[in-house]
Design an enzyme around this catalytic site. Structure first.
Site, PDB file in Angstrom:
ATOM      1  N   LYS A   1      29.781 -36.538  -9.730  1.00 17.69           N
ATOM      2  CA  LYS A   1      29.050 -37.486 -10.595  1.00 17.69           C
ATOM      3  C   LYS A   1      27.868 -36.769 -11.242  1.00 17.69           C
ATOM      4  O   LYS A   1      27.067 -36.135 -10.553  1.00 17.69           O
ATOM      5  CB  LYS A   1      28.573 -38.680  -9.778  1.00 17.69           C
ATOM      6  CG  LYS A   1      27.886 -39.751 -10.619  1.00 17.69           C
ATOM      7  CD  LYS A   1      27.810 -41.051  -9.862  1.00 17.69           C
ATOM      8  CE  LYS A   1      27.136 -42.146 -10.656  1.00 17.69           C
ATOM      9  NZ  LYS A   1      27.078 -43.402  -9.921  1.00 17.69           N
TER      10      LYS A   1
ATOM     11  N   ASN B   1      25.291 -41.056 -13.929  1.00 13.79           N
ATOM     12  CA  ASN B   1      24.288 -41.666 -13.055  1.00 13.79           C
ATOM     13  C   ASN B   1      23.164 -42.244 -13.933  1.00 13.79           C
ATOM     14  O   ASN B   1      23.286 -42.285 -15.154  1.00 13.79           O
ATOM     15  CB  ASN B   1      23.750 -40.598 -12.092  1.00 13.79           C
ATOM     16  CG  ASN B   1      23.406 -41.191 -10.736  1.00 13.79           C
ATOM     17  OD1 ASN B   1      22.736 -42.233 -10.680  1.00 13.79           O
ATOM     18  ND2 ASN B   1      23.855 -40.573  -9.673  1.00 13.79           N
TER      19      ASN B   1
ATOM     20  N   ASN C   1      16.483 -39.675  -7.336  1.00 13.28           N
ATOM     21  CA  ASN C   1      15.535 -40.190  -6.344  1.00 13.28           C
ATOM     22  C   ASN C   1      15.483 -39.434  -5.024  1.00 13.28           C
ATOM     23  O   ASN C   1      14.826 -39.872  -4.093  1.00 13.28           O
ATOM     24  CB  ASN C   1      15.830 -41.670  -6.089  1.00 13.28           C
ATOM     25  CG  ASN C   1      15.735 -42.469  -7.374  1.00 13.28           C
ATOM     26  OD1 ASN C   1      14.803 -42.283  -8.137  1.00 13.28           O
ATOM     27  ND2 ASN C   1      16.725 -43.318  -7.630  1.00 13.28           N
ATOM     28  N   THR C   2      16.181 -38.311  -4.930  1.00 12.74           N
ATOM     29  CA  THR C   2      16.052 -37.429  -3.766  1.00 12.74           C
ATOM     30  C   THR C   2      15.497 -36.118  -4.301  1.00 12.74           C
ATOM     31  O   THR C   2      16.089 -35.539  -5.221  1.00 12.74           O
ATOM     32  CB  THR C   2      17.422 -37.202  -3.088  1.00 12.74           C
ATOM     33  OG1 THR C   2      17.886 -38.452  -2.583  1.00 12.74           O
ATOM     34  CG2 THR C   2      17.337 -36.198  -1.946  1.00 12.74           C
TER      35      THR C   2
ATOM     36  N   ASN D   1      15.396 -47.889 -10.673  1.00 10.32           N
ATOM     37  CA  ASN D   1      15.394 -47.861  -9.207  1.00 10.32           C
ATOM     38  C   ASN D   1      15.012 -46.493  -8.704  1.00 10.32           C
ATOM     39  O   ASN D   1      15.273 -45.477  -9.342  1.00 10.32           O
ATOM     40  CB  ASN D   1      16.743 -48.318  -8.649  1.00 10.32           C
ATOM     41  CG  ASN D   1      17.683 -47.156  -8.430  1.00 10.32           C
ATOM     42  OD1 ASN D   1      17.633 -46.471  -7.407  1.00 10.32           O
ATOM     43  ND2 ASN D   1      18.538 -46.889  -9.415  1.00 10.32           N
ATOM     44  N   ARG D   2      14.338 -46.517  -7.551  1.00 11.43           N
ATOM     45  CA  ARG D   2      14.057 -45.275  -6.825  1.00 11.43           C
ATOM     46  C   ARG D   2      14.349 -45.512  -5.343  1.00 11.43           C
ATOM     47  O   ARG D   2      13.502 -45.309  -4.478  1.00 11.43           O
ATOM     48  CB  ARG D   2      12.619 -44.802  -7.052  1.00 11.43           C
ATOM     49  CG  ARG D   2      11.537 -45.831  -6.821  1.00 11.43           C
ATOM     50  CD  ARG D   2      10.138 -45.194  -6.803  1.00 11.43           C
ATOM     51  NE  ARG D   2       9.095 -46.163  -6.579  1.00 11.43           N
ATOM     52  CZ  ARG D   2       8.429 -46.811  -7.529  1.00 11.43           C
ATOM     53  NH1 ARG D   2       8.701 -46.595  -8.792  1.00 11.43           N
ATOM     54  NH2 ARG D   2       7.465 -47.677  -7.203  1.00 11.43           N
ATOM     55  N   MET D   3      15.583 -46.026  -5.079  1.00 16.01           N
ATOM     56  CA  MET D   3      15.947 -46.395  -3.709  1.00 16.01           C
ATOM     57  C   MET D   3      15.865 -45.182  -2.773  1.00 16.01           C
ATOM     58  O   MET D   3      15.344 -45.273  -1.667  1.00 16.01           O
ATOM     59  CB  MET D   3      17.371 -46.961  -3.651  1.00 16.01           C
ATOM     60  CG  MET D   3      17.660 -48.118  -4.608  1.00 16.01           C
ATOM     61  SD  MET D   3      16.582 -49.513  -4.366  1.00 16.01           S
ATOM     62  CE  MET D   3      17.216 -50.167  -2.844  1.00 16.01           C
TER      63      MET D   3
ATOM     64  N   SER E   1      21.581 -38.088  -8.486  1.00 11.36           N
ATOM     65  CA  SER E   1      20.574 -39.136  -8.308  1.00 11.36           C
ATOM     66  C   SER E   1      19.190 -38.538  -8.540  1.00 11.36           C
ATOM     67  O   SER E   1      18.877 -37.467  -8.025  1.00 11.36           O
ATOM     68  CB  SER E   1      20.654 -39.703  -6.891  1.00 11.36           C
ATOM     69  OG  SER E   1      19.487 -40.450  -6.641  1.00 11.36           O
TER      70      SER E   1
ATOM     71  N   PHE F   1      18.602 -43.310  -1.548  1.00 19.01           N
ATOM     72  CA  PHE F   1      19.719 -43.280  -0.571  1.00 19.01           C
ATOM     73  C   PHE F   1      19.348 -43.954   0.757  1.00 19.01           C
ATOM     74  O   PHE F   1      19.490 -43.350   1.827  1.00 19.01           O
ATOM     75  CB  PHE F   1      20.169 -41.843  -0.277  1.00 19.01           C
ATOM     76  CG  PHE F   1      20.859 -41.143  -1.396  1.00 19.01           C
ATOM     77  CD1 PHE F   1      21.706 -41.805  -2.262  1.00 19.01           C
ATOM     78  CD2 PHE F   1      20.676 -39.770  -1.566  1.00 19.01           C
ATOM     79  CE1 PHE F   1      22.359 -41.129  -3.290  1.00 19.01           C
ATOM     80  CE2 PHE F   1      21.319 -39.082  -2.591  1.00 19.01           C
ATOM     81  CZ  PHE F   1      22.158 -39.769  -3.455  1.00 19.01           C
TER      82      PHE F   1
ATOM     83  N   ALA G   1      28.687 -47.047  -7.555  1.00 18.14           N
ATOM     84  CA  ALA G   1      27.983 -46.662  -6.323  1.00 18.14           C
ATOM     85  C   ALA G   1      26.586 -47.266  -6.297  1.00 18.14           C
ATOM     86  O   ALA G   1      25.953 -47.436  -7.337  1.00 18.14           O
ATOM     87  CB  ALA G   1      27.888 -45.149  -6.246  1.00 18.14           C
ATOM     88  N   GLY G   2      26.117 -47.572  -5.094  1.00 23.46           N
ATOM     89  CA  GLY G   2      24.779 -48.115  -4.918  1.00 23.46           C
ATOM     90  C   GLY G   2      24.795 -49.614  -4.688  1.00 23.46           C
ATOM     91  O   GLY G   2      23.882 -50.166  -4.100  1.00 23.46           O
TER      92      GLY G   2
ATOM     93  N   TYR H   1      27.313 -51.554 -12.609  1.00 21.03           N
ATOM     94  CA  TYR H   1      26.293 -51.943 -11.639  1.00 21.03           C
ATOM     95  C   TYR H   1      25.348 -52.941 -12.324  1.00 21.03           C
ATOM     96  O   TYR H   1      25.386 -54.143 -12.052  1.00 21.03           O
ATOM     97  CB  TYR H   1      25.517 -50.723 -11.110  1.00 21.03           C
ATOM     98  CG  TYR H   1      24.602 -51.073  -9.961  1.00 21.03           C
ATOM     99  CD1 TYR H   1      23.631 -52.055 -10.102  1.00 21.03           C
ATOM    100  CD2 TYR H   1      24.709 -50.450  -8.723  1.00 21.03           C
ATOM    101  CE1 TYR H   1      22.805 -52.414  -9.045  1.00 21.03           C
ATOM    102  CE2 TYR H   1      23.878 -50.793  -7.660  1.00 21.03           C
ATOM    103  CZ  TYR H   1      22.924 -51.775  -7.842  1.00 21.03           C
ATOM    104  OH  TYR H   1      22.110 -52.131  -6.800  1.00 21.03           O
TER     105      TYR H   1
HETATM  106  C1  FMN Z   1      19.809 -49.938  -7.391  1.00 21.26           C
HETATM  107  C2  FMN Z   1      20.774 -48.835  -7.754  1.00 21.26           C
HETATM  108  C3  FMN Z   1      21.241 -47.986  -6.759  1.00 21.26           C
HETATM  109  C4  FMN Z   1      22.124 -46.947  -7.083  1.00 21.26           C
HETATM  110  N1  FMN Z   1      22.586 -46.122  -6.091  1.00 21.26           N
HETATM  111  C5  FMN Z   1      23.446 -45.121  -6.409  1.00 21.26           C
HETATM  112  C6  FMN Z   1      23.959 -44.259  -5.395  1.00 21.26           C
HETATM  113  O1  FMN Z   1      23.676 -44.420  -4.211  1.00 21.26           O
HETATM  114  N2  FMN Z   1      24.794 -43.257  -5.781  1.00 21.26           N
HETATM  115  C7  FMN Z   1      25.140 -43.058  -7.098  1.00 21.26           C
HETATM  116  O2  FMN Z   1      25.888 -42.128  -7.408  1.00 21.26           O
HETATM  117  N3  FMN Z   1      24.698 -43.894  -8.063  1.00 21.26           N
HETATM  118  C8  FMN Z   1      23.872 -44.896  -7.748  1.00 21.26           C
HETATM  119  N4  FMN Z   1      23.424 -45.734  -8.744  1.00 21.26           N
HETATM  120  C9  FMN Z   1      23.862 -45.488 -10.145  1.00 21.26           C
HETATM  121  C10 FMN Z   1      25.027 -46.371 -10.549  1.00 21.26           C
HETATM  122  O3  FMN Z   1      26.160 -46.131  -9.751  1.00 21.26           O
HETATM  123  C11 FMN Z   1      25.389 -46.120 -12.027  1.00 21.26           C
HETATM  124  O4  FMN Z   1      25.823 -44.782 -12.172  1.00 21.26           O
HETATM  125  C12 FMN Z   1      24.219 -46.346 -12.971  1.00 21.26           C
HETATM  126  O5  FMN Z   1      23.428 -47.446 -12.550  1.00 21.26           O
HETATM  127  C13 FMN Z   1      24.683 -46.593 -14.409  1.00 21.26           C
HETATM  128  O6  FMN Z   1      25.522 -47.720 -14.493  1.00 21.26           O
HETATM  129  P1  FMN Z   1      24.990 -49.195 -14.940  1.00 21.26           P
HETATM  130  O7  FMN Z   1      24.255 -49.018 -16.234  1.00 21.26           O
HETATM  131  O8  FMN Z   1      26.231 -50.023 -15.026  1.00 21.26           O
HETATM  132  O9  FMN Z   1      24.083 -49.649 -13.862  1.00 21.26           O
HETATM  133  C14 FMN Z   1      22.550 -46.775  -8.431  1.00 21.26           C
HETATM  134  C15 FMN Z   1      22.085 -47.654  -9.421  1.00 21.26           C
HETATM  135  C16 FMN Z   1      21.218 -48.674  -9.109  1.00 21.26           C
HETATM  136  C17 FMN Z   1      20.732 -49.599 -10.199  1.00 21.26           C
END
Ligand code: FMN
Length: 370
Positions: free
Chosen positions: A213, A242, A177-178, A106-108, A175, A110, A57-58, A316
């Site tokens: 999650k 996450n 960031n909310t 990241n601190r997008m 997350s 959503f 996700a993301g 991701y």
């Molecule tokens: C830029 C960014 C945006 C993300 N947005 C979401 C999101 O909207 N919802 C969510 O459940 N996880 C989000 N994630 C978390 C990823 O889905 C994942 O759980 C996390 O990055 C760990 O996996 P990785 O080490 O392969 O990146 C985001 C991660 C990144 C880096």
């Protein structure tokens, strides 16, 4: 070269290109001929996953490149996080690379066009005839404007709008960031959200698998409370994990990046998320499927998640650093690891290391709270 530019700009430019390629049969055929699907099938929730490696996700929050992920060889994708109300997210810059460590912060917050816009876009992909031949999930978040007491209604609104468009749903209460979102991992708050979603989902043949999650920052006790909801609320699985709000201990190389507020992903998260997969697998005695995510860059990382208890994995940050060929590379590596270990199906490998090691002790302190 791309790492010389702002990371969100590169992300948006890449997705824009993928969106254009996704709109053309020739474009998709081109991607497929370079990358393409490696097969290592997994059967779960009545769905057939061509291989266990998914997009986390993301990556494609708005569903702009839905057909591209299968063309790159991913066995499934999780779109979103999407919220009921469209929202801009936090001010930029909001995504940072710690390149030496293979990490991102990241601190997008959503940033997304809202659940109804995503539903319309997915309907368009279906009409176009290029809907991917792999399962598509949707990650549901809470709108920032919705007060925490109304969270259940907010998630349920998104689910209602999207229920018929995807194969499975992930309730994201993790997350960082909310504001206050992670409080929703509390048993009672989560119970209310799941009750509202399952009331719409119903028990019938059209009910969709609903997963939760979790954050890597939860204690094992808090994870156990979530697991206790699985039966009563008919959970189909857990996505672990996450991003984390903790930071690597004693790491000076990336200190400036690590001082940024937000969630840390990538290599430094890997072992913590694997510990959580292992704990969940043992606690549920392998009865609740787990999607393992966090710091997976190669087949060995994926194998560790699977043998610790994950039935499927997602990437991701690994894709940001290794490129989109990662799905094929991991799947082929898993095929080789499976053959070496004399097993015939991936299902046989799920949880074998967790069972061999017995019940987990506390995770190693590789990350510290700030
Ligand atoms: C830029 C960014 C945006 C993300 N947005 C979401 C999101 O909207 N919802 C969510 O459940 N996880 C989000 N994630 C978390 C990823 O889905 C994942 O759980 C996390 O990055 C760990 O996996 P990785 O080490 O392969 O990146 C985001 C991660 C990144 C880096």
């Amino acid at each position: 070269m791309l790492f010389n530019y702002d990371s969100e700009q590169i992300h948006n430019a890449t997705l824009g290109n993928l969106a254009r390629l996704s709109g053309s049969r020739i474009g998709l055929d081109c991607i497929e001929s370079f990358f393409g699907m490696a097969h290592l099938p997994v059967q779960l929730w009545g769905l057939r996953f061509p291989n266990p490696v998914g997009v986390a996700a993301g990556m494609d929050k708005q569903g702009v490149a839905v057909p591209a992920w299968a063309a790159f060889g991913f066995g499934f994708s999780e779109l979103g996080g999407v919220t009921w109300h469209p929202q801009a997210g936090n001010p930029a810059p909001r995504m940072f690379r710690a390149i030496e460590d293979g990490a991102l912060i990241n601190r997008m917050g959503f940033n997304n066009g809202g659940a109804e816009a995503l539903a319309d876009r997915l309907a368009d992909w279906k009409k176009s005839g290029s809907w991917p031949r792999h399962p598509v999930g949707i990650n549901l978040g809470k709108s920032k404007v919705t007060p925490i007491e109304k969270a259940a209604e907010d998630y349920a609104n998104s689910f209602r709008a999207l229920k018929d468009t995807a194969d499975f749903f992930v309730v994201n209460v993790s997350s960082p960031n909310t504001p206050n979102l992670r409080q929703l991992q509390d048993r009672q708050a989560l119970d209310e959200i799941l009750a509202a979603i399952q009331a719409l989902n119903g028990p019938g043949p059209n009910a969709k698998p609903v997963l939760v999650k979790v954050a890597p920052d939860l204690s094992f006790d808090a994870l156990d409370e979530i697991v206790e909801l699985a039966g009563p609320r008919n959970l189909s699985g857990i996505v672990a994990t996450n991003t984390t709000i903790s930071r690597p201990v004693g790491d000076e190389r990336s200190a400036t990046v690590y001082s940024e507020t937000g969630g840390l992903s990538g290599r430094p998260l890997r072992d913590r998320s694997t510990e959580i997969v292992r704990h969940l697998y043992l606690r549920t005695e392998g009865r609740l499927p787990i999607i393992g995510v966090g710091g997976i860059f190669n087949a060995q990382d994926a194998w560790e998640k699977i043998t610790s208890g994950a039935s499927l994995v997602q990437v991701y940050t690994g894709m940001v650093y290794e490129g989109p060929g990662i799905a094929r590379a991991i799947t082929e590596g898993l095929q080789a690891l499976l053959a070496q270990s004399g097993m015939k199906t991936l299902q046989e490998a799920v949880g074998i290391m967790a069972r061999a090691k017995g019940f987990p002790t506390a995770p190693k302190p590789v990350l510290s709270d700030r």
